[in-house]
Design a protein around this motif. Structure first.
Motif, mmCIF file in Angstrom:
data_model
loop_
_atom_site.group_PDB
_atom_site.id
_atom_site.type_symbol
_atom_site.label_atom_id
_atom_site.label_comp_id
_atom_site.label_asym_id
_atom_site.label_seq_id
_atom_site.Cartn_x
_atom_site.Cartn_y
_atom_site.Cartn_z
ATOM 1 N N LYS A 5 -16.814 -84.480 85.131
ATOM 2 C CA LYS A 5 -16.472 -83.495 86.157
ATOM 3 C C LYS A 5 -15.037 -82.920 86.182
ATOM 4 O O LYS A 5 -14.829 -81.525 85.921
ATOM 5 N N ASN A 6 -14.292 -83.974 86.481
ATOM 6 C CA ASN A 6 -12.749 -83.785 86.664
ATOM 7 C C ASN A 6 -12.347 -83.200 85.276
ATOM 8 O O ASN A 6 -11.379 -82.205 85.341
ATOM 9 N N ALA A 7 -12.510 -83.712 84.079
ATOM 10 C CA ALA A 7 -12.109 -83.445 82.885
ATOM 11 C C ALA A 7 -12.352 -81.898 82.665
ATOM 12 O O ALA A 7 -11.562 -81.026 82.110
ATOM 13 N N VAL A 8 -13.649 -81.492 82.909
ATOM 14 C CA VAL A 8 -14.244 -80.139 82.537
ATOM 15 C C VAL A 8 -13.670 -79.056 83.357
ATOM 16 O O VAL A 8 -13.260 -78.098 82.966
ATOM 17 N N ILE A 9 -13.777 -79.479 84.795
ATOM 18 C CA ILE A 9 -13.206 -78.481 85.925
ATOM 19 C C ILE A 9 -11.706 -78.415 85.829
ATOM 20 O O ILE A 9 -11.259 -77.427 85.831
ATOM 21 N N SER A 15 -11.979 -89.150 80.584
ATOM 22 C CA SER A 15 -11.663 -90.893 80.826
ATOM 23 C C SER A 15 -12.596 -91.325 79.777
ATOM 24 O O SER A 15 -13.313 -90.841 78.968
ATOM 25 N N ALA A 16 -11.855 -92.640 79.580
ATOM 26 C CA ALA A 16 -12.763 -93.380 78.482
ATOM 27 C C ALA A 16 -14.257 -93.386 78.878
ATOM 28 O O ALA A 16 -15.332 -93.516 77.939
ATOM 29 N N ILE A 42 -17.944 -73.183 84.811
ATOM 30 C CA ILE A 42 -17.448 -74.153 83.786
ATOM 31 C C ILE A 42 -16.850 -73.342 82.439
ATOM 32 O O ILE A 42 -17.802 -72.587 81.574
ATOM 33 N N PRO A 43 -15.897 -73.470 82.172
ATOM 34 C CA PRO A 43 -15.283 -72.635 80.858
ATOM 35 C C PRO A 43 -15.600 -73.321 79.680
ATOM 36 O O PRO A 43 -15.389 -74.443 79.542
ATOM 37 N N ILE A 44 -16.499 -72.608 78.865
ATOM 38 C CA ILE A 44 -17.189 -73.004 77.709
ATOM 39 C C ILE A 44 -16.207 -73.613 76.694
ATOM 40 O O ILE A 44 -16.284 -74.495 76.159
ATOM 41 N N GLY A 45 -15.138 -72.888 76.636
ATOM 42 C CA GLY A 45 -14.031 -73.215 75.685
ATOM 43 C C GLY A 45 -13.452 -74.757 76.072
ATOM 44 O O GLY A 45 -13.077 -75.570 75.109
ATOM 45 N N ILE A 48 -16.177 -77.409 75.278
ATOM 46 C CA ILE A 48 -16.095 -77.717 73.955
ATOM 47 C C ILE A 48 -14.819 -78.682 73.528
ATOM 48 O O ILE A 48 -15.160 -79.647 72.778
ATOM 49 N N LYS A 49 -13.630 -78.238 74.252
ATOM 50 C CA LYS A 49 -12.585 -79.047 73.703
ATOM 51 C C LYS A 49 -12.445 -80.287 74.235
ATOM 52 O O LYS A 49 -12.069 -81.325 73.419
ATOM 53 N N GLN A 50 -13.203 -80.641 75.445
ATOM 54 C CA GLN A 50 -13.383 -82.146 75.995
ATOM 55 C C GLN A 50 -14.195 -82.904 75.224
ATOM 56 O O GLN A 50 -13.977 -83.920 74.650
ATOM 57 N N ILE A 51 -15.308 -82.126 74.685
ATOM 58 C CA ILE A 51 -16.417 -82.945 73.713
ATOM 59 C C ILE A 51 -15.736 -83.309 72.599
ATOM 60 O O ILE A 51 -15.993 -84.256 71.988
#
Length: 71
Positions: A5-9, A15-16, A42-45, A48-51
């Motif tokens: 959640k934090n990484a995306v938002i 996190s690991a 949630i910004p799609i770009g 995707i970058k996080q994934i």
């Protein structure tokens, strides 16, 4: 996914634990939760970058819930 959640938002590094969850989760399991309301929040770009930062690839032109990933 709550783990990411934090990484995306916020846009920080995943996190690991987040990456561990991303590697074992199938897109098809998450897509039913991508409603039009969620897609506007949630910004799609960024997602995707996080994934991809976790070592997974995101299919191009993939329909997931109410969004389609960029070509």
């Amino acid at each position: 996914m709550v783990a990411c959640k934090n990484a995306v938002i916020i846009g920080g590094s995943p996190s690991a634990y987040c990456c561990q969850r991303v590697r074992v989760r199938h897109f098809e399991c998450v897509c039913p939760y991508v409603t039009p309301k969620v897609a506007t929040l949630i910004p799609i770009g960024r997602t995707i970058k996080q994934i991809e930062g976790c070592g997974r690839s995101v299919p191009r032109n993939f329909k997931c819930g109410s969004i389609t990933t960029p070509p």
